[in-house]
Write a protein that holds these residues in place. Structure first.
Motif, PDB file in Angstrom:
ATOM      1  N   ASP A  75       0.839  -1.201   0.000  1.00 54.32           N
ATOM      2  CA  ASP A  75       0.000   0.000   0.000  1.00 54.32           C
ATOM      3  C   ASP A  75       0.869   1.245   0.000  1.00 54.32           C
ATOM      4  O   ASP A  75       0.574   2.229  -0.698  1.00 54.32           O
ATOM      5  N   TYR A  76       1.942   1.219   0.797  1.00 54.18           N
ATOM      6  CA  TYR A  76       2.844   2.376   0.840  1.00 54.18           C
ATOM      7  C   TYR A  76       3.511   2.599  -0.511  1.00 54.18           C
ATOM      8  O   TYR A  76       3.582   3.733  -1.007  1.00 54.18           O
ATOM      9  N   LEU A  77       3.998   1.524  -1.126  1.00 52.87           N
ATOM     10  CA  LEU A  77       4.698   1.660  -2.403  1.00 52.87           C
ATOM     11  C   LEU A  77       3.778   2.171  -3.505  1.00 52.87           C
ATOM     12  O   LEU A  77       4.192   2.978  -4.350  1.00 52.87           O
ATOM     13  N   LEU A  78       2.544   1.714  -3.515  1.00 53.19           N
ATOM     14  CA  LEU A  78       1.633   2.050  -4.600  1.00 53.19           C
ATOM     15  C   LEU A  78       0.917   3.380  -4.388  1.00 53.19           C
ATOM     16  O   LEU A  78       0.247   3.868  -5.307  1.00 53.19           O
ATOM     17  N   SER A  79       1.073   3.960  -3.209  1.00 51.12           N
ATOM     18  CA  SER A  79       0.437   5.251  -2.945  1.00 51.12           C
ATOM     19  C   SER A  79       1.357   6.384  -3.391  1.00 51.12           C
ATOM     20  O   SER A  79       2.560   6.207  -3.573  1.00 51.12           O
ATOM     21  N   ASP A  80       0.781   7.542  -3.573  1.00 51.93           N
ATOM     22  CA  ASP A  80       1.556   8.731  -3.918  1.00 51.93           C
ATOM     23  C   ASP A  80       1.835   9.579  -2.678  1.00 51.93           C
ATOM     24  O   ASP A  80       2.438  10.640  -2.781  1.00 51.93           O
ATOM     25  N   GLU A  81       1.385   9.106  -1.534  1.00 54.06           N
ATOM     26  CA  GLU A  81       1.553   9.858  -0.305  1.00 54.06           C
ATOM     27  C   GLU A  81       2.583   9.177   0.597  1.00 54.06           C
ATOM     28  O   GLU A  81       3.107   8.122   0.279  1.00 54.06           O
ATOM     29  N   GLY A  82       2.827   9.803   1.712  1.00 55.14           N
ATOM     30  CA  GLY A  82       3.747   9.204   2.679  1.00 55.14           C
ATOM     31  C   GLY A  82       5.123   9.832   2.611  1.00 55.14           C
ATOM     32  O   GLY A  82       5.529  10.376   1.579  1.00 55.14           O
ATOM     33  N   PRO A  83       5.879   9.777   3.711  1.00 50.48           N
ATOM     34  CA  PRO A  83       7.238  10.339   3.748  1.00 50.48           C
ATOM     35  C   PRO A  83       8.155   9.651   2.738  1.00 50.48           C
ATOM     36  O   PRO A  83       7.961   8.487   2.394  1.00 50.48           O
ATOM     37  N   VAL A  84       9.124  10.383   2.285  1.00 44.77           N
ATOM     38  CA  VAL A  84      10.149   9.817   1.407  1.00 44.77           C
ATOM     39  C   VAL A  84      11.366   9.486   2.259  1.00 44.77           C
ATOM     40  O   VAL A  84      11.856  10.326   3.009  1.00 44.77           O
ATOM     41  N   TYR A  85      11.861   8.255   2.138  1.00 44.09           N
ATOM     42  CA  TYR A  85      12.992   7.799   2.931  1.00 44.09           C
ATOM     43  C   TYR A  85      14.240   7.651   2.059  1.00 44.09           C
ATOM     44  O   TYR A  85      14.143   7.379   0.860  1.00 44.09           O
ATOM     45  N   ASP A  86      15.405   7.786   2.694  1.00 42.54           N
ATOM     46  CA  ASP A  86      16.656   7.548   1.974  1.00 42.54           C
ATOM     47  C   ASP A  86      16.758   6.088   1.556  1.00 42.54           C
ATOM     48  O   ASP A  86      17.196   5.774   0.443  1.00 42.54           O
ATOM     49  N   VAL A  87      16.366   5.187   2.453  1.00 46.39           N
ATOM     50  CA  VAL A  87      16.523   3.747   2.215  1.00 46.39           C
ATOM     51  C   VAL A  87      15.212   3.029   2.528  1.00 46.39           C
ATOM     52  O   VAL A  87      14.604   3.262   3.579  1.00 46.39           O
ATOM     53  N   LEU A  88      14.800   2.151   1.630  1.00 41.48           N
ATOM     54  CA  LEU A  88      13.701   1.233   1.890  1.00 41.48           C
ATOM     55  C   LEU A  88      14.295  -0.158   2.059  1.00 41.48           C
ATOM     56  O   LEU A  88      15.034  -0.630   1.201  1.00 41.48           O
ATOM     57  N   TYR A  89      13.970  -0.807   3.172  1.00 42.17           N
ATOM     58  CA  TYR A  89      14.533  -2.109   3.501  1.00 42.17           C
ATOM     59  C   TYR A  89      13.436  -3.163   3.537  1.00 42.17           C
ATOM     60  O   TYR A  89      12.380  -2.959   4.131  1.00 42.17           O
ATOM     61  N   PHE A  90      13.725  -4.304   2.890  1.00 36.00           N
ATOM     62  CA  PHE A  90      12.757  -5.399   2.816  1.00 36.00           C
ATOM     63  C   PHE A  90      13.393  -6.695   3.302  1.00 36.00           C
ATOM     64  O   PHE A  90      14.474  -7.070   2.858  1.00 36.00           O
ATOM     65  N   ASP A  91      12.688  -7.370   4.190  1.00 36.45           N
ATOM     66  CA  ASP A  91      13.057  -8.711   4.624  1.00 36.45           C
ATOM     67  C   ASP A  91      11.831  -9.593   4.382  1.00 36.45           C
ATOM     68  O   ASP A  91      11.108  -9.951   5.317  1.00 36.45           O
ATOM     69  N   PRO A  92      11.560  -9.937   3.115  1.00 36.27           N
ATOM     70  CA  PRO A  92      10.338 -10.679   2.792  1.00 36.27           C
ATOM     71  C   PRO A  92      10.436 -12.123   3.241  1.00 36.27           C
ATOM     72  O   PRO A  92      11.500 -12.613   3.630  1.00 36.27           O
ATOM     73  N   MET A  93       9.312 -12.822   3.179  1.00 34.63           N
ATOM     74  CA  MET A  93       9.313 -14.248   3.496  1.00 34.63           C
ATOM     75  C   MET A  93      10.220 -14.969   2.517  1.00 34.63           C
ATOM     76  O   MET A  93      10.074 -14.846   1.302  1.00 34.63           O
TER      77      MET A  93
END
Length: 286
Positions: free
Chosen positions: A190-208
């Motif tokens: 939801d965060y990725l597909l939205s146009d809103e929300g803070p912009v971060y220097d780094v996005l970190y993912f630890d998926p299944m």
């Protein structure tokens, strides 16, 4: 709806504490009586937490999950000794800028990556889980850095959020690092597909992991309630559009990622079962 019940032999003080916490989270507190875990599962399914002296915990017939630092404890101890941490190197993009220019040094009761030219960074841990990686990052990134986190599982978010806000470590700087983390319930998609929300220097993912680490007993206990969706190429491309500097992905098998993104940089020990893939954002490369 999440229900909170006290542990089987909880005294009145602990019951009051659990009720107050449940109400603060918008959960429903119910008396325990003499009901077993199986009785609770028959009545509430998986939508309940048991409040004990260790805080809220996920209880199942096969075991319990409550907040603890787990491997983050050892990693923080190693950082105090000046040892490397591959996650921190990945978050900082150190291969591109020279890992030899930084070191982790003890400073009283506080250890952080030292480097005269290293500014603070903002990180969003998109898959917080138990919170170990967020804790290590908050503890050791340059002073002034910010670590926010998302967790889609309501039960796991509740347990980890309690840990960040209530767990007290024997070292004050570790407790302070936990308090600096802001965790909220949410789906990173939801965060990725939205146009809103803070912009971060780094996005970190630890998926299944597609091939889970079977030896991780604690992980197996909560695997059924955790999000199983993996990162797709489209979602990674969207993440690269939203992050200012880089996207970091924790995995065991990077073959497909390397095919989709040949420019990826890999971090990790030679004999480690996991590693970190770093994709630099085009805007940062320029």
């Amino acid at each position: 709806m999440i229900y909170v019940v006290p542990s089987l032999k909880a005294k009145e003080k602990l019951q009051c504490e659990g009720k107050a916490w449940a109400e603060s989270q918008g959960f429903t507190y119910v008396p325990r009586g003499k009901r077993t875990i199986q009785d609770l599962m028959d009545e509430y399914g998986e939508d309940f937490l048991v409040y004990s002296s260790r805080g809220p915990q996920i209880d199942r017939p096969e075991g319990s999950h409550f907040f603890s630092l787990n491997m983050a404890e050892l990693r923080i101890q190693n950082l105090r000794k000046g040892q490397r941490d591959h996650l921190l190197e990945a978050l900082m993009g150190m291969k591109e800028r020279g890992a030899e220019s930084l070191s982790c040094e003890g400073e009283g009761d506080r250890s952080r990556w030292k480097g005269s030219s290293e500014p603070p960074i903002t990180v969003l841990d998109c898959t917080c889980g138990f919170g170990a990686d967020a804790a290590v990052a908050s503890f050791s990134l340059p002073a002034g850095s910010r670590v926010d986190a998302l967790e889609v599982s309501p039960l796991l978010e509740a347990v980890t959020s309690w840990g960040f806000s209530h767990f007290v470590h024997k070292k004050d700087d570790v407790t302070a690092a936990l308090r600096r983390i802001s965790l909220r319930r949410g789906d990173y998609r939801d965060y990725l597909l939205s146009d809103e929300g803070p912009v971060y220097d780094v996005l970190y993912f630890d998926p299944m992991f597609q091939r889970p680490v079977e030896a991780s007993c604690q992980f197996q206990l909560v695997r059924a309630i955790m999000e199983h969706g993996g990162l797709t190429r489209d979602l990674i491309e969207r993440a690269l559009q939203k992050a200012r500097r880089r996207v970091v992905i924790k995995e065991r098998d990077f073959r497909q990622l390397c095919r989709d993104f040949p420019e990826v940089t890999l971090y990790g020990g030679k004999y480690s079962r996991i590693g970190y893939a770093v994709l630099e954002c085009d805007s940062w490369k320029k």
